[in-house]
Structures are given as structure tokens and as C-alpha cells.
Scaffold this motif. Structure first.
Motif, PDB file in Angstrom:
ATOM      1  N   ASN A  67      44.883  19.898 -25.895  1.00  0.00           N
ATOM      2  CA  ASN A  67      45.141  21.191 -26.550  1.00  0.00           C
ATOM      3  C   ASN A  67      44.158  21.452 -27.689  1.00  0.00           C
ATOM      4  O   ASN A  67      44.526  22.024 -28.715  1.00  0.00           O
ATOM      5  N   GLY A  69      41.222  22.983 -26.855  1.00  0.00           N
ATOM      6  CA  GLY A  69      40.423  24.099 -26.338  1.00  0.00           C
ATOM      7  C   GLY A  69      40.528  25.283 -27.284  1.00  0.00           C
ATOM      8  O   GLY A  69      41.554  25.475 -27.942  1.00  0.00           O
ATOM      9  N   ALA A 133      40.634  15.506 -27.807  1.00  0.00           N
ATOM     10  CA  ALA A 133      40.191  16.099 -26.534  1.00  0.00           C
ATOM     11  C   ALA A 133      40.253  15.038 -25.440  1.00  0.00           C
ATOM     12  O   ALA A 133      39.870  13.888 -25.656  1.00  0.00           O
ATOM     13  N   THR A 320      34.404  23.481 -38.202  1.00  0.00           N
ATOM     14  CA  THR A 320      35.541  24.049 -37.454  1.00  0.00           C
ATOM     15  C   THR A 320      36.820  23.942 -38.280  1.00  0.00           C
ATOM     16  O   THR A 320      37.582  24.910 -38.409  1.00  0.00           O
TER      17      THR A 320
HETATM   18  C1  LIG Z   1      37.046  20.563 -34.018  1.00  0.00           C
HETATM   19  C2  LIG Z   1      36.671  20.965 -32.625  1.00  0.00           C
HETATM   20  C3  LIG Z   1      35.362  20.820 -32.193  1.00  0.00           C
HETATM   21  C4  LIG Z   1      35.004  21.158 -30.901  1.00  0.00           C
HETATM   22  N1  LIG Z   1      33.708  21.002 -30.528  1.00  0.00           N
HETATM   23  C5  LIG Z   1      33.354  21.295 -29.252  1.00  0.00           C
HETATM   24  C6  LIG Z   1      31.999  21.126 -28.830  1.00  0.00           C
HETATM   25  O1  LIG Z   1      31.128  20.749 -29.595  1.00  0.00           O
HETATM   26  N2  LIG Z   1      31.715  21.393 -27.537  1.00  0.00           N
HETATM   27  C7  LIG Z   1      32.662  21.831 -26.641  1.00  0.00           C
HETATM   28  O2  LIG Z   1      32.333  22.058 -25.466  1.00  0.00           O
HETATM   29  N3  LIG Z   1      33.940  22.021 -27.034  1.00  0.00           N
HETATM   30  C8  LIG Z   1      34.308  21.769 -28.302  1.00  0.00           C
HETATM   31  N4  LIG Z   1      35.597  21.963 -28.701  1.00  0.00           N
HETATM   32  C9  LIG Z   1      36.573  22.513 -27.740  1.00  0.00           C
HETATM   33  C10 LIG Z   1      37.439  21.472 -27.009  1.00  0.00           C
HETATM   34  O3  LIG Z   1      37.491  20.243 -27.700  1.00  0.00           O
HETATM   35  C11 LIG Z   1      36.897  21.247 -25.593  1.00  0.00           C
HETATM   36  O4  LIG Z   1      37.013  22.462 -24.864  1.00  0.00           O
HETATM   37  C12 LIG Z   1      37.633  20.143 -24.818  1.00  0.00           C
HETATM   38  O5  LIG Z   1      36.958  19.928 -23.623  1.00  0.00           O
HETATM   39  C13 LIG Z   1      39.094  20.474 -24.531  1.00  0.00           C
HETATM   40  O6  LIG Z   1      39.744  19.293 -24.108  1.00  0.00           O
HETATM   41  P1  LIG Z   1      41.339  19.192 -24.181  1.00  0.00           P
HETATM   42  O7  LIG Z   1      41.759  17.926 -23.548  1.00  0.00           O
HETATM   43  O8  LIG Z   1      41.811  19.429 -25.561  1.00  0.00           O
HETATM   44  O9  LIG Z   1      41.737  20.401 -23.230  1.00  0.00           O
HETATM   45  P2  LIG Z   1      42.872  21.503 -23.424  1.00  0.00           P
HETATM   46  O10 LIG Z   1      42.633  22.290 -24.651  1.00  0.00           O
HETATM   47  O11 LIG Z   1      44.205  20.889 -23.282  1.00  0.00           O
HETATM   48  O12 LIG Z   1      42.586  22.413 -22.139  1.00  0.00           O
HETATM   49  C14 LIG Z   1      41.388  23.153 -22.024  1.00  0.00           C
HETATM   50  C15 LIG Z   1      41.335  23.786 -20.617  1.00  0.00           C
HETATM   51  O13 LIG Z   1      41.244  22.768 -19.628  1.00  0.00           O
HETATM   52  C16 LIG Z   1      42.390  22.799 -18.761  1.00  0.00           C
HETATM   53  N5  LIG Z   1      42.775  21.403 -18.517  1.00  0.00           N
HETATM   54  C17 LIG Z   1      43.053  20.449 -19.439  1.00  0.00           C
HETATM   55  N6  LIG Z   1      43.293  19.271 -18.834  1.00  0.00           N
HETATM   56  C18 LIG Z   1      43.162  19.491 -17.509  1.00  0.00           C
HETATM   57  C19 LIG Z   1      43.302  18.673 -16.356  1.00  0.00           C
HETATM   58  N7  LIG Z   1      43.606  17.385 -16.444  1.00  0.00           N
HETATM   59  N8  LIG Z   1      43.124  19.237 -15.133  1.00  0.00           N
HETATM   60  C20 LIG Z   1      42.802  20.549 -14.999  1.00  0.00           C
HETATM   61  N9  LIG Z   1      42.672  21.373 -16.065  1.00  0.00           N
HETATM   62  C21 LIG Z   1      42.841  20.852 -17.308  1.00  0.00           C
HETATM   63  C22 LIG Z   1      43.448  23.601 -19.509  1.00  0.00           C
HETATM   64  O14 LIG Z   1      44.334  24.231 -18.621  1.00  0.00           O
HETATM   65  C23 LIG Z   1      42.585  24.589 -20.276  1.00  0.00           C
HETATM   66  O15 LIG Z   1      42.216  25.657 -19.445  1.00  0.00           O
HETATM   67  C24 LIG Z   1      35.987  21.658 -30.010  1.00  0.00           C
HETATM   68  C25 LIG Z   1      37.305  21.812 -30.437  1.00  0.00           C
HETATM   69  C26 LIG Z   1      37.648  21.490 -31.724  1.00  0.00           C
HETATM   70  C27 LIG Z   1      39.072  21.647 -32.129  1.00  0.00           C
END
Ligand SMILES: Cc1cc2nc3c(=O)[nH]c(=O)nc-3n(C[C@H](O)[C@H](O)[C@H](O)COP(=O)(O)OP(=O)(O)OC[C@H]3O[C@@H](n4cnc5c(N)ncnc54)[C@H](O)[C@@H]3O)c2cc1C
Length: 453
Positions: A67, A69, A133, A320
Motif C-alpha cells: 500500500n 503506491g 513496498a 516524499t
Molecule cells: C516514500 C515513497 C517513495 C517511492 N519511491 C518510488 C520510486 O522511486 N519509484 C517508483 O517506481 N515508485 C516509488 N514509490 C511508489 C511505490 O512504492 C511503488 O509503486 C511500489 O511498487 C508499490 O508497491 P506496494 O507493494 O506498496 O504496492 P501497492 O501500493 O499495494 O499496490 C500498487 C499496485 O499494484 C497492485 N498490486 C500490488 N500487489 C500485487 C500483486 N501481488 N499482484 C498483482 N497486483 C498487485 C495493486 O493492486 C496496485 O494497483 C514510492 C512510494 C513512497 C511512499
């Protein structure tokens, strides 16, 4: 509900609003929605059974990893079963011969990095949300981060995937073969699919050499064009270059106030670039030589010890968090060709204030990929207008409306600025083939249409 409890155990079906709440609002606080319940399966079999039960009942699912994203893709639109992958945390043994590992979708990036480093290897993707993440989320968003310059984005690390399709079928391709041309590449199709095509349960990942000799430089420059001159010099003269990040004076002030950090230089400067080099032998001399020969450098400070490197990275990585602490931002993550980057940066603040006069824009990003994170605070009820103005400007600069965070719910209305009607139609056909009832992440990525966008 009873069927779901039988599959995962009653304690892993969260119905109570207080227990659901942390899953129902995203990291920014901007996106929130009610889930019918939160289901926390422990393994692929349970995921398949939960998805199969939902398919039979015609119940939509929203998939969630860590969570973190930033585009609202992991929180419910309203009434879905929220499927949390957080318990699928297994990390397989490191395959030293292939330099690969199989990781559960719910394990965090940080744990994966620790696992690889303990075996003398490393993982090619890194980003500030590493402690939360997950591997599945990184795949589903095709995450980028600070090392794309060296190793590419998440899809470049993926050699195989196990996933559960919308009807509960498990598809598995985890052999990690370097060469395997036997038809459509489903693992690659799922990279960046944002949970709309399948639920990722395991991922086979490529590992990279562990480079322990690291040098970080924080460089003050006169502006965006000077930052690009510095980048060109660094790419030209530093084969060990692994990161190049940009931020600006207003972002630095916000970060310093939030985290209580000292000023990095005696004087203020318009823009700053963080460069990192990673190698087997200390790259500090090469970095110093490049900096001394580059006219774009207004001031610079360099660190090669772990504490010093972390101190310099904090100016960039706290952005961020500091922005979020200042309010609920409109976050837009865009990229343009490098030739267009200075013009985009110059025009962004006025583009925002034209539609939201009280708003302030804080920019930072991954300069090597022309990737700017546009954060707009105090937009009030003008969030949509801000998004529209910024993304239209980006399209006019031949850019992408989502560089690395994905489309999620946040950018659905603007997808056509980056993708042609024919491309969106092709995406719809793929979605219809794999999820004909539109049960996986409805409202995410695709504009409303058939099947349910
Ligand atoms: C401080 C901070 C810095 C960040 N920096 C970056 C950065 O530099 N580069 C970058 O690209 N992003 C960055 N992000 C965004 C985020 O961390 C990424 O998008 C990360 O990949 C999301 O992973 P999550 O497990 O939290 O996914 P979630 O937020 O839980 O989900 C993201 C999406 O993926 C889907 N999903 C999640 N798990 C699965 C699964 N197992 N199967 C199918 N679908 C799934 C969800 O439905 C949703 O659509 C940052 C976020 C924060 C808070």
C-alpha cells in the motif's frame, strides 16, 4: 464471507471497520474507499481459492501489497474484497549459479535486499519506500526508483512469475531460463499491469553483483540545464554511475524543516543533484576528478562512508515524506525526453498557479530518465484542474503521464494523453481475455468500458 473464512481462517478475514481502515486509505491519504472485507491468504493455494470463490460469486477484488503506491490503485473503489498479499513473504534460497532468487509477492523490498546481500549479491531496484513496498507491488507497477540508470526498472529484474488468474487458475513460470522463446511472455505482460490481469504470488528475480565501494556526491548547480550538463559529464566519465537524482531549493527547505537537517552548503543554490557511483574499488577519485572538471558544478560535497552517504541521500529521499507532512499533495509522476526537461520544469509552477492560484509546486525526480515527480500542495478543490493542466503540458512536451508509479485510479481520465485509441483498445482486449467479467481491480488503469474499467 463464510467461504472466505474457511479458506484463510476467520482471523484473516477482517470485517471490523477499525481493522479494515489501514488497508482502505492509501499512503498519501488522498485515495480512500470501503472494502467489503480484507482477506489475508497465506500461500498461493489460498489466493487461488479466494479468487476462485470471488469469481463464482461475481465479487470484484482489489489487490494490495505494501500500500505504498501513489496513484490509488491498491485501495477499494467501494465494496470490493480487498486481497492483501502481505503474508506471502517466503524468500527462496539464493541460486548462485544463475544469480537468481524466488520471492513471495508479499515480502518487502528491504527484506529481499537483505537476503541477497547476505549471500554477497544485491537486487537491482531500490526506492525510498523499501521497508514497505512489496515484490508483487513492484512488479505490478513496474517500479523504477533510484537505480534504473544502472539496472533498468522492475521488469528488467523479472525472469519468471507465478500468478493467479481472475478465475482462480494458477499459472507458473518460475524456471528463470535466460532464453525461452515459447510464445507470449506472461511474466512480462504482468509487469506494469497494476493488478488488472492477475494476482502475482511469486516472482523469480535476477540478482546483481554486490558493489560495496560507494561514493555519493551532492552537487549544487545553477538550474535544470546545468543539472543536465552535470549528468552528461557523469555519464561520460563515471562508468560506475548508478544514480542521478534532482531536487530544487524549495524542496530542500521543506526537507530541512521537516527532518531538522543542516544546510548542505554555505550558500543557497537553485538546484541540486545527487550522484552515486558503485563499484568494487573505491570510485571517489573518479568522482572528484569529474566534479573538478565540470563547469556546471557550483559547489559539491562527497561522502564514501555509510553514514556520510546516508546523510547526503537524506536530502533527496526525505522529499516524499516531508511533502506529505505538509499536506495532502496532488502527486504526478511524469517523464519527458531530456531535451524537453528544462522547458517542462520552467513552465510547471505557472501552469499550476494558473488553475490553482494558492498552490505550490515541489519538484524532484530521477534526472537521467527525464522523470519528474510533480507534487502540488494547497490545491484545495482544484486537484482535477491541476492534474489536467500538468498532464496536458507533459503531453505537449512529448512525455508520459506516468513515468513509474502507474496509472492507478488517479490518472485514468488522462490515459489517452499517453496511449493512442488503438493501444487502449488492444489493452482492453487483453483485459477481456484474461478477466472477462472485469473482477480484478475495477476502475484501475483502464477507462470505463467493457469489461468493467
Ligand atoms: C516514500 C515513497 C517513495 C517511492 N519511491 C518510488 C520510486 O522511486 N519509484 C517508483 O517506481 N515508485 C516509488 N514509490 C511508489 C511505490 O512504492 C511503488 O509503486 C511500489 O511498487 C508499490 O508497491 P506496494 O507493494 O506498496 O504496492 P501497492 O501500493 O499495494 O499496490 C500498487 C499496485 O499494484 C497492485 N498490486 C500490488 N500487489 C500485487 C500483486 N501481488 N499482484 C498483482 N497486483 C498487485 C495493486 O493492486 C496496485 O494497483 C514510492 C512510494 C513512497 C511512499
Amino acid at each position: 464471507m463464510k467461504e472466505l473464512q474457511e479458506i484463510v481462517g476467520a482471523s484473516h478475514v477482517l470485517v471490523d471497520p477499525d481493522l479494515r481502515a489501514p488497508y482502505e486509505t492509501d499512503w498519501t491519504g488522498r485515495f480512500t474507499g470501503r472494502a467489503a472485507c480484507v482477506v489475508r491468504p497465506a500461500n498461493t493455494g489460498e489466493v487461488a481459492a479466494v479468487v476462485g470463490a470471488c469469481a463464482k460469486a461475481g465479487t470484484p477484488i482489489v489487490v494490495q501489497g505494501g500500500n505504498t503506491g501513489l496513484v490509488g490503485g491498491a485501495v477499494p473503489g467501494g465494496g470490493e474484497v480487498l486481497l492483501s498479499l502481505a503474508r506471502l513473504r517466503d524468500l527462496g534460497p539464493i541460486d548462485r549459479l544463475e544469480s537468481q532468487v524466488t520471492a513471495g509477492a508479499g515480502g518487502t523490498l528491504e527484506k529481499l535486499q537483505e537476503h541477497a546481500r547476505a549471500a554477497g549479491l544485491d537486487f537491482g531496484v531500490d526506492l525510498a519506500a523499501r521497508s514497505a513496498a512489496t515484490v508483487g507491488g513492484l512488479v505490478a507497477t513496474n517500479a523504477g526508483g533510484i537505480r534504473v540508470l544502472r539496472y533498468g526498472s522492475m521488469r528488467n529484474q523479472v525472469t519468471g512469475i507465478e500468478a493467479v488468474l481472475a478465475d482462480g487458475t494458477v499459472v507458473s513460470r518460475l524456471t528463470g531460463l535466460a532464453k525461452d522463446n515459447t510464445g507470449y511472455d506472461l511474466p512480462q505482460l504482468l509487469c506494469g499491469s497494476e493488478g488488472t490481469l492477475a494476482v502475482v504470488t511469486k516472482v523469480r528475480l535476477r540478482l546483481v553483483p554486490l558493489l560495496t565501494a560507494r561514493t555519493v556526491a551532492l552537487v549544487a548547480v545553477a538550474g535544470t540545464e546545468a543539472a543536465l550538463d552535470l549528468l552528461a559529464a557523469a555519464r561520460d566519465r563515471l562508468p560506475a554511475l548508478s544514480a542521478a537524482e534532482i531536487f530544487y531549493a524549495d524542496g530542500l527547505s521543506l526537507v530541512r524543516a521537516h527532518a531538522g537537517l543542516a544546510a548542505p552548503f554555505p550558500d543557497d543554490h537553485p538546484a541540486y543533484v545527487v550522484l552515486e557511483c558503485a563499484a568494487r574499488v573505491d570510485p571517489t577519485d573518479d568522482v572528484l576528478e569529474m566534479l573538478s572538471g565540470c563547469d556546471a558544478v557550483a559547489d559539491a560535497t562527497v561522502a564514501s562512508d555509510a553514514a556520510g552517504r546516508a546523510r547526503l541521500w537524506a536530502y533527496r529521499e526525505t522529499h516524499t515524506e516531508a511533502i506529505n507532512a505538509a499536506g495532502v499533495p496532488v502527486k504526478l509522476d511524469v517523464s519527458v525526453p531530456l531535451a524537453e526537461f528544462p522547458s517542462l520544469v520552467a513552465r510547471l509552477p505557472a501552469t499550476v498557479t494558473d488553475v490553482a492560484p494558492a498552490a505550490r509546486t515541489v519538484l524532484f525526480g530521477h534526472v537521467n530518465e527525464g522523470n519528474m515527480h510533480v507534487n502540488v500542495l494547497d490545491a484545495g478543490d482544484r486537484a482535477e484542474a491541476v492534474s489536467d493542466a500538468v498532464l496536458t503540458l507533459v503531453a505537449a512536451h512529448r512525455g508520459s503521464i506516468s513515468s513509474e508509479h502507474g496509472v492507478g485510479r488517479a490518472k485514468v481520465p488522462w490515459l489517452a494523453l499517453s496511449r493512442s485509441a488503438a493501444e487502449i483498445d488492444a489493452m482492453r482486449r487483453i483485459k477481456a481475455g484474461l478477466d472477462p467479467a472485469g473482477l480484478l481491480n475495477p476502475g484501475v488503469l483502464l477507462p470505463p468500458g467493457s469489461p468493467r474499467g
